[in-house]
Write an enzyme that holds these catalytic residues in place. Structure first.
Site, mmCIF file in Angstrom:
data_model
loop_
_atom_site.group_PDB
_atom_site.id
_atom_site.type_symbol
_atom_site.label_atom_id
_atom_site.label_comp_id
_atom_site.label_asym_id
_atom_site.label_seq_id
_atom_site.Cartn_x
_atom_site.Cartn_y
_atom_site.Cartn_z
ATOM 1 N N LYS A 1 -9.086 2.138 -12.302
ATOM 2 C CA LYS A 1 -8.445 1.467 -11.168
ATOM 3 C C LYS A 1 -8.616 2.298 -9.895
ATOM 4 O O LYS A 1 -8.076 3.407 -9.800
ATOM 5 C CB LYS A 1 -6.955 1.299 -11.489
ATOM 6 C CG LYS A 1 -6.275 0.212 -10.693
ATOM 7 C CD LYS A 1 -4.885 -0.044 -11.270
ATOM 8 C CE LYS A 1 -3.875 -0.243 -10.174
ATOM 9 N NZ LYS A 1 -2.498 -0.201 -10.668
ATOM 10 N N HIS B 1 10.785 5.909 -3.876
ATOM 11 C CA HIS B 1 10.421 6.957 -4.842
ATOM 12 C C HIS B 1 11.176 8.254 -4.510
ATOM 13 O O HIS B 1 11.696 8.925 -5.403
ATOM 14 C CB HIS B 1 8.916 7.279 -4.756
ATOM 15 C CG HIS B 1 7.994 6.190 -5.200
ATOM 16 N ND1 HIS B 1 6.923 5.778 -4.459
ATOM 17 C CD2 HIS B 1 7.972 5.441 -6.342
ATOM 18 C CE1 HIS B 1 6.267 4.820 -5.112
ATOM 19 N NE2 HIS B 1 6.893 4.593 -6.247
#
Ligand code: PNS
Length: 165
Positions: free
Chosen positions: A44, A20
């Site tokens: 989630k 990332h």
């Protein structure tokens, strides 16, 4: 009047990895401003809380003056429009990522054709690196030093340390 070229890099970042960060650093050289945004997904439960993910990202991006860290809920393109971003960044590590990224980019294109998805290829040495690999290796006490930026390695290790009973 010049328009600020702004890019949104959305994701789960549960947690941020060296892959990332490579993308964020490259994007910082391509756009005037890059907004790295964590999706808040109430459905989630992640491994790291939203606050932890944001803190980790902020620590990793502190050296990049044109990068800011944020969070959002709902549709990514709606957040991109709210920010005034013209582009949305996604990374492709290997062929296995292609199908899901194609579907995401084309869906977003249908919903908001004015927001361009830009896909950058990850570096070959990062191809096997993912947040899920960090979570799995970290939870078994494995060496995560090649997977996460050095500045957050200790914090991540701490997260996985068993708490004394
Ligand atoms: O890091 P991830 O988990 O691969 O990121 C996926 C993410 C957050 C970019 C994607 O799931 C997303 O954009 N979710 C928000 C809802 C949305 O806009 N979906 C696409 C159109 S239906």
């Amino acid at each position: 009047m010049s328009v600020l070229r702004r890019c949104l890099y959305p994701g789960s970042f549960d947690p941020v990895t060296v892959g990332h960060m490579d993308l964020i650093e490259r994007a910082a050289g391509l756009w005037d401003e890059v907004i790295v945004a964590v999706l808040r997904n109430p459905a989630k439960k992640g491994c790291f809380t939203l606050e932890e993910r944001l803190e980790l990202l902020q620590a990793c991006c502190a050296h990049l003056p044109n990068v800011r860290v944020s969070h959002f809920e709902g549709l990514t393109v709606a957040f991109a429009k709210e920010l005034g971003a013209q582009a949305m960044l996604r990374g492709l590590r290997a062929a296995g990522d292609f199908e899901s990224e194609r579907a995401l980019a084309q869906l977003n294109q249908m919903i908001a054709p004015e927001i361009e998805t830009v896909i950058l290829l990850g570096r070959p040495e990062h191809a096997a690196i993912s947040s899920s690999a960090v979570r799995e290796l970290g939870s078994f006490g494995g060496d995560i030093s090649a997977l996460v930026p050095a500045c957050i390695e200790q914090r991540i290790k701490q997260h996985f340390k068993p708490t004394a009973v």
